[in-house]
Scaffold this motif. Structure first.
Motif, short mmCIF file in Angstrom:
data_model
loop_
_atom_site.label_atom_id
_atom_site.label_comp_id
_atom_site.label_asym_id
_atom_site.label_seq_id
_atom_site.Cartn_x
_atom_site.Cartn_y
_atom_site.Cartn_z
N THR A 77 0.82 -1.22 0.00
CA THR A 77 0.00 0.00 0.00
C THR A 77 0.85 1.27 0.00
O THR A 77 0.37 2.33 -0.41
N GLU A 78 2.10 1.15 0.45
CA GLU A 78 2.96 2.34 0.50
C GLU A 78 4.38 1.98 0.09
O GLU A 78 4.90 0.92 0.48
N LEU A 79 5.01 2.85 -0.70
CA LEU A 79 6.43 2.74 -1.02
C LEU A 79 7.01 4.13 -0.78
O LEU A 79 6.68 5.08 -1.48
N SER A 80 7.86 4.25 0.24
CA SER A 80 8.41 5.56 0.62
C SER A 80 9.92 5.46 0.74
O SER A 80 10.45 4.93 1.72
N LEU A 81 10.62 5.93 -0.28
CA LEU A 81 12.09 5.86 -0.32
C LEU A 81 12.64 7.21 -0.78
O LEU A 81 13.32 7.32 -1.78
N GLN A 82 12.34 8.22 -0.04
CA GLN A 82 12.79 9.57 -0.42
C GLN A 82 14.21 9.82 0.07
O GLN A 82 14.53 9.53 1.22
N GLY A 83 15.05 10.37 -0.83
CA GLY A 83 16.39 10.78 -0.44
C GLY A 83 17.37 9.65 -0.20
O GLY A 83 18.25 9.76 0.66
N TYR A 84 17.25 8.56 -0.96
CA TYR A 84 18.15 7.42 -0.78
C TYR A 84 19.19 7.30 -1.89
O TYR A 84 19.82 6.26 -2.04
N ARG A 94 -1.34 3.22 -2.24
CA ARG A 94 -1.97 4.48 -1.85
C ARG A 94 -0.94 5.61 -1.74
O ARG A 94 -1.28 6.77 -1.93
N ARG A 95 0.30 5.24 -1.41
CA ARG A 95 1.36 6.27 -1.24
C ARG A 95 2.59 5.83 -2.02
O ARG A 95 3.11 4.73 -1.81
N PHE A 96 3.07 6.69 -2.95
CA PHE A 96 4.25 6.38 -3.76
C PHE A 96 5.18 7.59 -3.66
O PHE A 96 4.90 8.66 -4.21
N GLU A 97 6.32 7.43 -2.97
CA GLU A 97 7.23 8.56 -2.71
C GLU A 97 8.66 8.17 -3.07
O GLU A 97 9.29 7.34 -2.40
N GLU A 104 1.60 3.75 -16.89
CA GLU A 104 0.93 2.71 -16.12
C GLU A 104 0.55 3.17 -14.72
O GLU A 104 -0.25 2.50 -14.03
N VAL A 105 1.12 4.30 -14.28
CA VAL A 105 0.72 4.84 -12.98
C VAL A 105 -0.79 5.07 -12.94
O VAL A 105 -1.44 4.97 -11.89
N GLY A 106 -1.36 5.35 -14.12
CA GLY A 106 -2.80 5.60 -14.19
C GLY A 106 -3.66 4.44 -13.74
O GLY A 106 -4.87 4.62 -13.51
N ARG A 107 -3.07 3.23 -13.63
CA ARG A 107 -3.86 2.08 -13.17
C ARG A 107 -4.09 2.10 -11.66
O ARG A 107 -4.92 1.32 -11.16
N LEU A 108 -3.34 2.91 -10.93
CA LEU A 108 -3.38 2.87 -9.47
C LEU A 108 -4.59 3.66 -8.98
O LEU A 108 -4.50 4.82 -8.57
N SER A 109 -5.72 3.03 -9.02
CA SER A 109 -6.99 3.71 -8.74
C SER A 109 -7.12 4.15 -7.28
O SER A 109 -7.95 5.01 -6.97
N GLN A 110 -6.30 3.55 -6.38
CA GLN A 110 -6.38 3.92 -4.97
C GLN A 110 -5.28 4.90 -4.56
O GLN A 110 -5.21 5.30 -3.40
N LEU A 111 -4.44 5.31 -5.51
CA LEU A 111 -3.29 6.16 -5.20
C LEU A 111 -3.75 7.53 -4.68
O LEU A 111 -4.57 8.20 -5.31
N GLN A 112 -3.18 7.91 -3.52
CA GLN A 112 -3.51 9.20 -2.91
C GLN A 112 -2.34 10.16 -2.90
O GLN A 112 -2.53 11.39 -2.96
N ILE A 113 -1.14 9.64 -2.83
CA ILE A 113 0.06 10.50 -2.78
C ILE A 113 1.05 10.00 -3.82
O ILE A 113 1.45 8.83 -3.80
N PHE A 114 1.44 10.89 -4.73
CA PHE A 114 2.44 10.57 -5.75
C PHE A 114 3.49 11.67 -5.74
O PHE A 114 3.23 12.80 -6.18
N LYS A 127 -4.44 13.01 -3.71
CA LYS A 127 -4.52 14.19 -2.85
C LYS A 127 -3.25 15.03 -2.91
O LYS A 127 -3.30 16.24 -2.72
N VAL A 128 -2.11 14.37 -3.17
CA VAL A 128 -0.82 15.06 -3.26
C VAL A 128 -0.14 14.65 -4.55
O VAL A 128 0.06 13.45 -4.79
N LEU A 129 0.21 15.63 -5.40
CA LEU A 129 0.90 15.36 -6.66
C LEU A 129 2.08 16.31 -6.78
O LEU A 129 1.93 17.49 -7.06
N PHE A 130 3.29 15.79 -6.51
CA PHE A 130 4.51 16.58 -6.56
C PHE A 130 5.40 16.06 -7.69
O PHE A 130 5.93 14.96 -7.63
#
Length: 964
Positions: free
Chosen positions: A26-33, A50-53, A66-76, A98-101
Motif C-alpha cells: 500500500t505504500e512505497l516511501s524511499l525519499q532521499g536514498y 496508496r502512497r508512492f514517494e 501505467e501509474v494511471g492504473r493505481l486507482s487507490q493512489l492518494q500520494i504521488f 490528494k498530493v501530486l509533486f
C-alpha cells in the motif's frame, strides 16, 4: 536497503508498507536514498498502492503511464529527480490523488487539460520543470486544492479566470514564467488565500484599492519583477497578518500608506519603483513601522523618497537586520538614534543628499557587515570608532566631503574585503594598518584625496587585492618593489601623484594585471622590457613623466591604442603608430668596443666550461658503478622526521586516525613529537607498482613551489619501519574541513546533519583552484601539470580556503606549452576516470583545464561525472548542455536552491551569473584540447563574476533584489 532480499518477505522491506490482511503493498516511501535508474512500468500492477514517494533521488526516464492504473493512489511524489518527457495524461485517472509533486525534474510539454479530473487533489506542485503553453482553464475544477505551484517554467498567457472557483486555495505560486495580462479581479475576493507569489512575469495593470479588505488571511504577497503600476492599495493598512510584502521592480507610484497595524511584517521590499513623489513628507510612514517589532528587512532603494530620516528610526525593533535607503532624494543628517539598531548587519544610503557627520553611535553596531554611504555630502572626520565595527567586510564612503586622516583603528576590521574612501578631502599619510588588512581582496580605493607621504613596502601584504587605486593624491617617494607581491591585482592606479624614481621591474610579477596607470608623476629611467610579458595587460599609461630610452614592442606595446606615453620627450622607438622618434644608433667606435668585450666574454665562458667539464669527468669516474637512490636528490632538500616520531604521533598508525586512502597511499591524522601541531601524514604503499615514482613526483613538484592555494609540504620521512621494511611518508598541513568531495557528497552513514556549501563558497573554491592552476601553469620556474584534479584532491582549511593536493602523478615539463614529457613522473597513470580528458594525448595544461571544467560542473550540479544515471553515452557535460542556458534550475544541486512549499524565486541577477559559471565549465571540458578555455581567461571571468555577485542575492547572503 539490506532488508531488500529474497529471504525477507517484501512487506518487511525498509520503506514498504502492506495491507495487514491481504499482504498487498500500500505504500512505497524511499525519499532521499540516492536511488538511480528508471521507474518501472510494473508499478502499475500494485493496484492497492496508496502512497508512492521517490522524491530526492536520481531517477531518470519518463513517468510510466501505467501509474494511471493505481486507482487507490492518494500520494504521488517524485520531486527532485531528473525525469523527462511529458506529464502522462493517464495520471489523471488516479482520481483519489490528494498530493501530486512533480517539481524539480525536466518535464516538457503542456499541463494536461485533463488535470481537472483530479478533484480530490489538495497539494499540486509542477514547479522547476520545462513546461510550456498556458495554464489550462480546467484547473478550476480542482475543487479540493489548497496549494498550487507552477514556478520556474515557460508558461505563458494569462491566469484563467476559472482559478477563482477554487474556494479552498491558500497558496498560489506562479513566479518566473512568461505569464502576462492582469490579475482576474475575482482573485482579490478569495478570502482563503494566505500566499500569492507571481514575481518575474509580465503582469501589468494596477491593484484595486480595496483588495486587502477581501483577503483577511493574506500573509505573503510577492509581485516583484513585473509591470504593475498605480499606488499601493490603501486597504493594506488592515492586512494585519501580512508578513512578507515585496513589490520590487515595478511601476508603483504615490505615498506609502501607514503600515503600523502589520505587526507580523518581516520583510518589506518596495525598491525600484517610483514611490515617494519627492515630497518632504514621503518618509512619514516610517514612524508607523515602529509597531512592526518583527521587521527584519526594509528596502526602499531606487525610489523618489524625499525629506529627512526621522529620529524614530532608532525606535525600530533591534530585530531589524538590513536597511536599504539608497538612490532616493533624502536629505538632512543621519539620526544618531540609528545606533540603537544593534541588530543591523547592512546599512546603505547611497546617492542621496545626506550631510553632517557619521554619528559616533554607529560604534555600537557591532554586527554591521556592510556600510555604504557613497555619494552624499557627509563631512567631518572618519572617527576612530570605525575600528569597533570588527565584522565589516564592505565599507564604502566614496564621494563625500570627509576630511582629516584615515584612522589607524580601521586595522581592527580584520575581515574587510572592500574599502572605498575615494573622492573626499582626506589628508595625512596612509596608515600602515590599512596595508596590514590582508583580507582586502575586492577593492582598496583612496583616490581623489590629498593624502601624502610614500607608499610603504607593506603594500605587498595585499596579496589578494583585485583593485588598488591611490591616484590623484600627493604621494611621493618611489614605487615600492613590494607592490609586485600583490599577485592577484587586476587594476592598479597610481597616476596624478609625485612619485619619482624608476618603474620597478617587480611589476612584471603582476601576472593578472589588466590596467596599469602611472601617468602624471615624476618617474624617470626606462620602461622595463619585462613588462611586455604581462599577458593580461590591456592598458598601460605612463604619460607625463620623465621617462627615457626605448619603448618595448611586445605584449601590450604592440597595440598603440592600449599604450599612452605622451609627455615623455626622451622616449624613442616602439611601434610606428606611437609616432616616437627613432632611437639613436650607437657609434662605430662604441660598436667595436662592445664587439671586443663580447669576444673576451665568450673566451672566458669557454675556458670555464672546459675546466668544469674536467672536474665533472673526474667526479663521475669516481662514482662509476654506484647506483644513486631514486629519490635521494629530491629528499635531501626536505627536512626529515623519524619513523618512530610518526608512529607515536598516530598511535601506531591506528585506523581511528585514518582520514583517507588513495591509489598509492593512506593518509593519517597525527602530531609531530615536540610540536603542538596537528598534521596530515601520507604513508606510501610501496608494494603498489608506481608508488616510488609517485613519491618522487610529489617531492619534485612540491619542494620548490609555494602558493596559498596549494597544500604545503612540511617534511618527509624516508626510513625503515619496525619490521625492517622500507618506509616513506610525506607530512602536510592538516586541513580541518576535509576535502571538497566530503562536502559535495557527504556519506549517508554519517550521524551528523549533512553540510552544504553556499554558492558564494563554491565560487570562492573555484577561484582558489584556478589560482593554483594559474600558478602551476604560468608562474613556476618549471611548468607543472597536476594530472589528477578532482574534489578529493581539493582540501579546505579552517577558513574554507581551498588547497590543491596530491601531486603523486604530476608532470614537470620544460616547455611552457607542455609539448615534452621527458620529466614525467609516471608513464602509466594520467588521471582519474571521469576527470581525465577523453582523448589520449601528450600531457599538457589542456588536460588540467578539462579536469577543472568537470570539477566546476560537479560543484554546480552536485553530480559526479561517473554518476550511474549517465548511460547510453550520456555524461556530465551533455547532461548540463541539454538544460543550458534556460533551464539550469533543473540541473543545479538541489541543496544550492532548496525548494520548499513556500518556495521563493531564484534572483534573476544570480541566475544570469550562474549561466556564466555553467558556460565556463562547459568551455573548459570540451573534447578538443585546443578549444578549451585557458586558465588565464577562466581566472579573469571568475573574478568578475564574484565581484558582480557580492551582496546581490539570497544565495550569497542577501535575499533582496536591491543592490548596493
Amino acid at each position: 536497503m539490506l532488508s531488500w532480499n529474497t529471504s525477507t518477505h517484501f512487506c518487511n522491506w525498509h520503506g514498504i508498507t502492506c495491507n495487514s490482511t491481504l499482504t498487498r503493498v500500500t505504500e512505497l516511501s524511499l525519499q532521499g536514498y540516492k536511488l538511480k535508474g528508471k521507474i518501472s512500468p510494473h508499478i502499475g500492477n500494485l493496484s492497492f498502492m496508496r502512497r508512492f514517494e521517490l522524491g530526492n533521488n536520481s531517477f531518470h526516464g519518463n513517468i510510466p503511464p501505467e501509474v494511471g492504473r493505481l486507482s487507490q493512489l492518494q500520494i504521488f511524489k517524485v520531486e527532485n529527480n531528473t525525469l523527462v518527457g511529458e506529464i502522462p495524461s493517464n495520471l489523471t485517472y488516479c482520481t483519489q490523488l490528494k498530493v501530486l509533486f512533480l517539481y524539480g525534474n525536466n518535464l516538457l510539454g503542456k499541463i494536461p487539460t485533463e488535470i481537472g479530473l483530479l478533484q480530490k487533489v489538495q497539494l499540486l506542485n509542477f514547479g522547476r520543470n520545462q513546461l510550456t503553453g498556458g495554464i489550462p482553464s480546467s484547473i478550476g475544477n480542482l475543487s479540493s486544492v489548497t496549494y498550487i505551484s507552477l514556478t520556474f517554467n515557460n508558461l505563458e498567457g494569462d491566469i484563467p479566470i476559472q482559478i477563482c472557483h477554487l474556494n479552498s486555495l491558500t497558496i498560489i505560486a506562479l513566479g518566473v514564467n512568461n505569464l502576462n495580462g492582469t490579475f482576474p479581479s475575482c482573485l482579490y475576493n478569495m478570502s482563503s488565500l494566505i500566499g500569492i507569489s507571481v514575481s518575474d512575469n509580465q503582469f501589468s495593470g494596477s491593484l484595486p484599492s480595496n483588495m486587502f479588505h477581501n483577503l483577511p488571511n493574506l500573509q505573503a504577497l510577492v509581485l516583484g519583477g513585473n509591470h504593475i503600476s498605480g499606488p499601493i492599495p490603501p486597504s493594506i493598512t488592515n492586512a494585519s497578518l501580512l508578513s512578507l510584502f515585496e513589490i520590487v521592480e515595478n511601476h508603483f507610484v504615490g505615498r506609502v500608506p501607514s503600515l503600523g497595524k502589520l505587526q507580523n511584517l518581516y520583510r518589506l521590499n518596495l525598491g525600484k519603483n517610483n514611490l515617494g513623489d519627492n515630497s518632504t513628507t514621503g518618509l512619514e510612514f516610517l514612524k508607523s513601522l515602529m509597531n512592526c517589532t518583527k521587521l527584519k528587512i526594509l528596502a526602499l532603494s531606487f525610489n523618489n523618497f524625499g525629506g529627512h530620516l526621522p529620529n524614530s528610526l532608532g525606535n525600530f525593533s533591534t530585530q531589524l537586520s538590513e536597511l536599504y535607503l539608497g538612490y532616493n532624494d533624502i536629505s538632512g543628517e543621519i539620526p544618531e538614534a540609528i545606533g540603537n539598531l544593534v541588530g543591523l548587519t547592512l546599512l546603505t544610503i547611497y546617492n542621496n543628499h545626506i550631510d553632517g557627520i557619521i554619528p559616533t553611535t554607529f560604534g555600537k553596531l557591532k554586527v554591521l557587515r556592510v556600510l555604504g554611504l557613497r555619494g552624499n555630502n557627509l563631512s567631518g572626520k572618519i572617527e576612530p570608532f570605525i575600528g569597533n565595527l570588527s565584522q565589516l567586510f564592505y565599507l564604502d564612503l566614496r564621494a563625500n566631503q570627509f576630511e582629516g586622516s584615515i584612522p589607524p583603528s580601521i586595522g581592527n576590521c580584520q575581515i574587510l574585503q572592500h574599502l572605498d574612501l575615494s573622492q573626499n578631502n582626506l589628508t595625512g599619510t596612509i596608515p600602515l594598518e590599512v596595508f596590514n588588512l590582508s583580507s582586502l581582496f575586492d577593492k582598496l580605493a583612496l583616490s581623489h584625496n590629498s593624502l601624502s607621504g610614500s607608499i610603504p613596502e607593506k603594500v605587498g601584504k595585499l596579496k589578494n587585492i583585485d583593485f588598488l587605486d591611490m591616484s590623484l593624491n600627493h604621494l611621493s617617494g618611489h614605487i615600492p618593489s613590494g607592490i609586485g607581491e600583490c599577485m592577484m591585482i587586476e587594476y592598479l592606479y597610481l597616476q596624478g601623484n609625485s612619485l619619482q624614481g624608476i618603474i620597478p621591474s617587480s611589476l612584471a610579477s603582476l601576472k593578472s594585471i589588466i590596467l596599469l596607470d602611472l601617468s602624471q608623476n615624476h618617474l624617470s629611467g626606462s620602461i622595463p622590457n619585462i613588462l611586455q610579458n604581462l599577458s593580461f595587460l590591456q592598458h598601460f599609461n605612463v604619460s607625463f613623466n620623465m621617462l627615457e630610452g626605448e619603448v618595448p614592442t611586445g605584449g601590450v606595446f604592440r597595440n598603440a591604442s592600449a599604450v599612452v606615453v605622451t609627455g615623455n620627450s626622451k622616449l624613442c622607438g616602439g611601434i610606428s603608430e606611437l609616432h616616437l622618434p627613432p632611437c639613436p644608433v650607437k657609434s662605430k667606435k662604441l660598436a667595436k668596443h662592445h664587439k671586443f668585450r663580447l669576444i673576451v666574454v665568450i673566451l672566458s665562458v669557454v675556458a670555464c666550461l672546459i675546466v668544469l667539464s674536467c672536474i665533472l669527468t673526474i667526479y663521475w669516474s669516481r662514482k662509476k658503478g654506484k647506483k644513486p637512490s631514486l629519490d635521494s636528490s629530491t629528499i635531501e632538500q626536505l627536512a626529515k622526521v623519524s619513523y618512530q616520531s610518526l608512529y607515536n604521533g598516530t598511535d601506531g598508525f591506528s585506523t581511528t586516525n585514518l582520514i583517507g586512502n588513495g591509489n598509492f597511499s593512506s593518509v593519517y591524522k597525527g602530531t609531530l613529537e615536540l610540536e603542538d601541531r596537528v598534521v596530515a601524514i601520507k604513508v606510501l604503499n610501496l608494494q603498489r607498482k608506481g608508488a616510488h615514482k609517485s613519491f618522487v613526483a610529489e617531492c619534485n613538484a612540491l619542494k620548490n613551489i609555494k602558493h596559498r592555494n596549494l597544500v604545503q609540504i612540511l617534511t618527509c620521512c624516508s626510513s625503515t619501519d619496525y619490521k625492517g621494511q622500507e618506509f616513506k611518508a610525506l607530512i602536510f598541513e592538516y586541513m580541518r574541513n576535509g576535502s571538497l568531495e566530503q562536502w559535495l557528497h557527504p556519506p549517508t552513514t554519517s550521524v551528523e546533519p549533512p553540510r552544504t556549501l553556499r554558492l558564494s563558497q563554491r565560487l570562492n573554491i573555484m577561484i582558489d583552484v584556478v589560482s593554483a592552476l594559474h600558478y602551476l601553469h604560468h608562474e613556476c620556474d618549471q611548468l607543472i601539470i597536476h594530472c589528477d584534479l578532482k574534489p578529493s584532491n581539493v582540501l579546505l582549511d579552517d577558513d574554507m580556503t581551498a588547497h590543491v593536493s596530491d601531486f603523486g602523478i604530476a608532470r614537470l615539463l620544460s616547455s611552457i606549452k607542455g609539448i615534452t614529457t621527458k620529466q614525467s613522473s609516471t608513464l602509466e597513470i594520467k588521471g582519474t576516470i571521469g576527470y581525465a580528458p577523453p582523448v589520449g594525448c601528450e600531457v599538457s595544461t589542456y588536460g588540467d583545464m578539462y579536469s577543472f571544467g568537470i570539477l566546476m560542473l560537479e560543484m554546480l550540479t552536485g553530480r559526479r561525472p561517473t554518476d550511474e544515471t549517465f548511460e547510453d553515452g550520456q555524461n556530465l557535460c551533455n547532461f548540463v548542455a541539454i538544460s543550458f542556458p534556460n533551464k539550469l534550475s533543473q540541473i543545479m544541486d538541489p541543496r544550492l536552491t532548496p525548494i520548499e512549499e513556500n518556495e521563493m524565486n531564484l534572483n534573476p541577477i544570480v541566475e544570469k551569473h550562474l549561466v556564466s559559471l555553467f558556460r565556463i565549465g562547459l568551455a573548459c571540458a570540451v573534447e578538443s584540447p585546443k578549444e578549451r578555455m585557458d586558465v588565464v581567461d577562466v581566472s579573469k571571468e571568475l573574478h568578475q563574476i564574484r565581484k558582480a555577485l557580492v551582496g546581490t542575492s539570497s544565495i550569497l547572503g542577501n535575499d533582496l533584489n536591491i543592490y548596493p
